[in-house]
Each structure stands twice: as C-alpha cells, then as structure tokens.
Design a protein around this motif. Sequence first.
Motif, mmCIF file in Angstrom:
data_model
loop_
_atom_site.group_PDB
_atom_site.id
_atom_site.type_symbol
_atom_site.label_atom_id
_atom_site.label_comp_id
_atom_site.label_asym_id
_atom_site.label_seq_id
_atom_site.Cartn_x
_atom_site.Cartn_y
_atom_site.Cartn_z
ATOM 1 N N PRO A 47 0.639 -1.206 0.089
ATOM 2 C CA PRO A 47 0.100 0.039 0.005
ATOM 3 C C PRO A 47 0.965 1.083 0.015
ATOM 4 C CG PRO A 47 -0.003 -1.074 2.146
ATOM 5 C CD PRO A 47 0.738 -1.978 1.115
ATOM 6 N N ALA A 48 0.370 2.284 -0.811
ATOM 7 C CA ALA A 48 1.381 3.460 -0.675
ATOM 8 C C ALA A 48 0.327 4.769 -0.765
ATOM 9 C CB ALA A 48 1.927 3.419 -2.214
ATOM 10 N N LYS A 49 1.005 5.719 -0.248
ATOM 11 C CA LYS A 49 0.484 7.199 -0.188
ATOM 12 C C LYS A 49 1.113 7.956 -1.349
ATOM 13 C CE LYS A 49 -2.806 9.658 1.786
ATOM 14 N NZ LYS A 49 -4.074 9.168 2.015
ATOM 15 N N LEU A 50 0.045 8.673 -2.148
ATOM 16 C CA LEU A 50 0.836 9.434 -3.231
ATOM 17 C C LEU A 50 0.808 10.872 -2.688
ATOM 18 C CD1 LEU A 50 -0.012 6.737 -4.627
ATOM 19 C CD2 LEU A 50 -0.584 8.101 -6.631
ATOM 20 N N LYS A 51 2.007 11.507 -3.285
ATOM 21 C CA LYS A 51 2.305 12.963 -3.007
ATOM 22 C C LYS A 51 2.798 13.487 -4.173
ATOM 23 C CE LYS A 51 4.308 15.784 0.657
ATOM 24 N NZ LYS A 51 5.334 15.934 1.614
ATOM 25 N N GLY A 52 2.493 14.841 -4.512
ATOM 26 C CA GLY A 52 2.812 15.606 -5.704
ATOM 27 C C GLY A 52 4.669 15.926 -5.267
ATOM 28 N N GLU A 203 5.161 11.180 -6.348
ATOM 29 C CA GLU A 203 5.931 10.479 -5.435
ATOM 30 C C GLU A 203 4.853 9.260 -4.539
ATOM 31 O OE1 GLU A 203 8.013 13.285 -3.313
ATOM 32 O OE2 GLU A 203 9.599 13.531 -4.862
ATOM 33 N N ALA A 204 5.137 7.935 -4.575
ATOM 34 C CA ALA A 204 4.348 7.031 -3.957
ATOM 35 C C ALA A 204 5.276 6.637 -2.725
ATOM 36 C CB ALA A 204 4.191 5.896 -4.877
ATOM 37 N N TYR A 205 4.874 6.726 -1.598
ATOM 38 C CA TYR A 205 5.485 6.451 -0.290
ATOM 39 C C TYR A 205 5.083 5.132 0.240
ATOM 40 C CZ TYR A 205 7.656 10.956 -0.439
ATOM 41 O OH TYR A 205 8.318 12.131 -0.839
ATOM 42 N N PHE A 206 5.785 4.110 0.267
ATOM 43 C CA PHE A 206 5.622 2.672 1.005
ATOM 44 C C PHE A 206 6.431 2.479 1.768
ATOM 45 C CE2 PHE A 206 8.143 1.794 -2.735
ATOM 46 C CZ PHE A 206 8.446 0.477 -2.461
ATOM 47 N N SER A 207 6.311 1.334 2.522
ATOM 48 C CA SER A 207 7.218 0.793 3.574
ATOM 49 C C SER A 207 7.398 -0.674 3.374
ATOM 50 C CB SER A 207 6.760 1.130 5.048
ATOM 51 O OG SER A 207 6.777 2.431 5.513
ATOM 52 N N LEU A 208 8.801 -1.261 3.505
ATOM 53 C CA LEU A 208 9.218 -2.467 3.341
ATOM 54 C C LEU A 208 9.251 -2.865 4.838
ATOM 55 C CD1 LEU A 208 12.249 -2.539 0.758
ATOM 56 C CD2 LEU A 208 10.062 -3.490 0.664
ATOM 57 N N THR A 209 8.744 -4.153 5.321
ATOM 58 C CA THR A 209 9.075 -4.705 6.556
ATOM 59 C C THR A 209 10.580 -4.773 6.869
ATOM 60 O OG1 THR A 209 8.562 -6.803 5.880
ATOM 61 C CG2 THR A 209 6.696 -5.609 6.419
ATOM 62 N N GLY A 267 9.160 -0.664 12.734
ATOM 63 C CA GLY A 267 9.918 -1.671 12.246
ATOM 64 C C GLY A 267 9.920 -1.710 10.957
ATOM 65 N N SER A 268 9.854 -0.748 10.058
ATOM 66 C CA SER A 268 9.539 -0.675 8.620
ATOM 67 C C SER A 268 10.851 0.216 8.118
ATOM 68 C CB SER A 268 8.235 -0.313 8.094
ATOM 69 O OG SER A 268 8.021 1.135 8.548
ATOM 70 N N VAL A 269 11.070 0.162 6.730
ATOM 71 C CA VAL A 269 11.837 1.047 6.140
ATOM 72 C C VAL A 269 11.081 1.866 4.806
ATOM 73 C CG1 VAL A 269 13.974 0.802 4.601
ATOM 74 C CG2 VAL A 269 13.591 -0.817 6.196
ATOM 75 N N PRO A 270 11.038 3.114 5.148
ATOM 76 C CA PRO A 270 10.564 3.852 4.226
ATOM 77 C C PRO A 270 11.368 4.017 2.739
ATOM 78 C CG PRO A 270 10.916 5.100 6.127
ATOM 79 C CD PRO A 270 11.807 3.787 5.914
ATOM 80 N N CYS A 271 10.373 3.682 1.784
ATOM 81 C CA CYS A 271 10.669 3.709 0.386
ATOM 82 C C CYS A 271 9.733 4.846 -0.455
ATOM 83 C CB CYS A 271 10.588 2.496 -0.178
ATOM 84 S SG CYS A 271 11.496 1.077 0.489
ATOM 85 N N LYS A 272 10.309 5.361 -1.613
ATOM 86 C CA LYS A 272 9.820 6.223 -2.417
ATOM 87 C C LYS A 272 10.089 5.639 -4.078
ATOM 88 C CE LYS A 272 11.581 10.368 -3.417
ATOM 89 N NZ LYS A 272 12.200 11.498 -3.492
ATOM 90 N N VAL A 273 9.089 5.894 -4.522
ATOM 91 C CA VAL A 273 8.967 5.472 -6.045
ATOM 92 C C VAL A 273 8.285 6.811 -6.760
ATOM 93 C CG1 VAL A 273 8.116 4.140 -7.965
ATOM 94 C CG2 VAL A 273 8.659 3.316 -5.674
#
Length: 371
Positions: A47-52, A203-209, A267-273
């Motif tokens: 799941p990801a949250k989108l931001k300009g 920019e789509a922000y999501f997290s890896l466990t 306990g997650s690692v933030p990522c950006k696409v």
Amino acid sequence: MKILSKLFAVVTVMSLVACVDVPKAEETSYETMKVKRGNEKIEYVFPAKLKGKQDVSILPQVTGTITSIVAVEGRMVRKGDLLFVIDQEPFRLEVQTAAANTAAAKATMESAKLNYESSLQLYEKGIVSAYVMETARNEYKTAQAAVAQAQAQESQARVDLNRCSVKSPVDGIVGTINYRIGDLVSSMMVEPLTIISDNSVIEAYFSLTEADFTALTRRHTGKITNEMIEKHIAKLPPIQLRLKDGSMYEYEGRLKSIAGLVDIGTGSVPCKVDFPNPKASLRSGISGSVIYHEMLPDIMTVPQTAINRLQDKSLVYVVQKDSTVKATIVEIEEINNGKIYAVTSGLKPGDEIVTEGANNLVDGQKIKIGK
C-alpha cells in the motif's frame, strides 16, 4: 419354548443385518505437487500514499483582509500567477509615508553636505577650528545614514505592498481554498490559504518490513547496500501502480530511494517511487498500491499452505512410494507475497509434497492423492 422362539428371532435379525452392506467412511484425498527448481517471477504488493513532487503551502506574508480570490480549486496555475489579493490601501499609504520620509532625509543630507563643505573651506583658511569642521562632517555622515535608513523603510513598504498580491511560487494545481473574501489573514496563521501541488511527478511512499528489506538485501548482495544504494537503485525493475478502483496506472515508476535505517517505531523501511504524471491524472493525497516484480533464478518454491509451523521449525509432508507421508524439516526464506515460500534446504527436485490439508496429517499416515 418362548425363550427359544425369542432367541431364534434375534438370530434371524442379526443374520439379516449382516447381509446388508454398510457403507465405508469416505477416505479424504490430498492435493500434492512435485517440487522443482526454476526461475520464479514474484509479485510484491505494498500500500502506498501518493504525494506531488512539491506541495507548497501558500501563506500570507502581511496582515490584512482578503479583497479578491483569483485562484480556482483544481485549476492548473503557473509560477507567478496571481492567487489572492489582500487589502492594499494601508500598504499604499505606508509607501507614500516612507517615500516622503526618504525625500525629507535627502533634503537634510543635502543641507548637511553644504554645511560640511563650507566648514571645510573655512577650516583650510584658518577661519574656523577643527572642532567646527569635524562637527559638520559628522552631521553630514548622520544625514547620509538617515537617508539610507529611510530608503530601506521605503523598500520594505514597497515589498509589503507587493506581498498583498499573493502569487504562485511554482507550477501546479490549486488545492482547497481555506479562506473567503473578507477574512482577516496574517503571517502568523497556521492554516495556509491553499496548497499548490506540483504534480508533474507523483511520489509514492510505501514501507518495506524489516523481513522484506533483509531478504531483498540478501538476494542482491553487492547490489543493494546502505553505501551503494543510490548507485545501483536505477538497475532495479520498473514498478507499477494499482489505483483504488483496481485499474493499473499507464506509466511505470522507478524506485528512487530506500532509507538506510529501519524505523524503530514501526519496524519498517521507508521507500519512495517516482511516477511520471504528464496527463495530471494523478493527484496528491490519493492512495493506491505499488507492485514490484522480481525474477528469482533457480529456486524451489512451495505454497504457504504446504508449510506447518512447529515452534521454530517448518515442516512439510513428503509423499513416499507406499503413499505414506514423512514429516520433513525444511529451511525456508520469506517471500512475503502471501502465496509461496522459497525452500533453501530439506527438499530436492522431484519430491512430492502435500499442498492442501497438511495440518491434518501425522507422520507415517497413508493418504489418498487427489486429482
């Protein structure tokens, strides 16, 4: 005689019952599969949250009432376009006052200059003392400083007047307008007049466990490390975006960053696409799911339903030649796509394992194999 008759009747009934075929309990069949090595394309969904690319809060820099709202919610604006107008009249008066003060200061400076030049000539002829000449020079310097101060105040007044016209600092789309004509606003307010979102790139922000991150790092030893991540991140496959309505976004994105540290709180690692947004079809604030595919070469995989967890052990049931099953300890690697595990030891290609209903089996049980 009565007793013999009853015994005869009982024997007769038992004989009849013995002649009736009693149906046997139906034997449960189990689904199985043969393990093999091969290349496996794995799909990960997050799941990801989108931001300009750039969300700019538009805040007033002066205090006053809004007299005009030019911005329109949802409309594209360019850098420098007028958005709001704050009452300009008080600031025009400040400019006029500051300009008059500058003119007065300049006049005083000119008088001080004449007085200094005259005193200097008289001093050189020995008519006045050095004290008189130095006093005149200091008065001239003071007058020059007063002019500079008045000019600075005039410049500030003009800047404040210009700030009454609130303009967009970037290209983007106008968000919700939070104020109306007549509202009093100031530079101390927290809620912005509106937000301009630069949506040229989303920019789509999501997290890896932590488990995902560890597995990804392990599979890409030498390619993804905290030190070399920016250098090699562009080599990773493109990423897709699934929107809330189930549709797939037409443009693929690229992974731009993976944080080097695990968030202690989550306990997650933030990522950006980053996803290109040339048609402005994506808006800042919406959500979706990023989908990442990875080809894992030469691995053995089994369905998650085939694995039985026993404390810290993972078991599968291997079908023997006599149709009995043997509980076998295996080492697995978390794929975390909710479907399969990678088996790193305990099985060999060609082994037949139970894939459904394994939690109902015991070691040595004979089974019927389903079709």
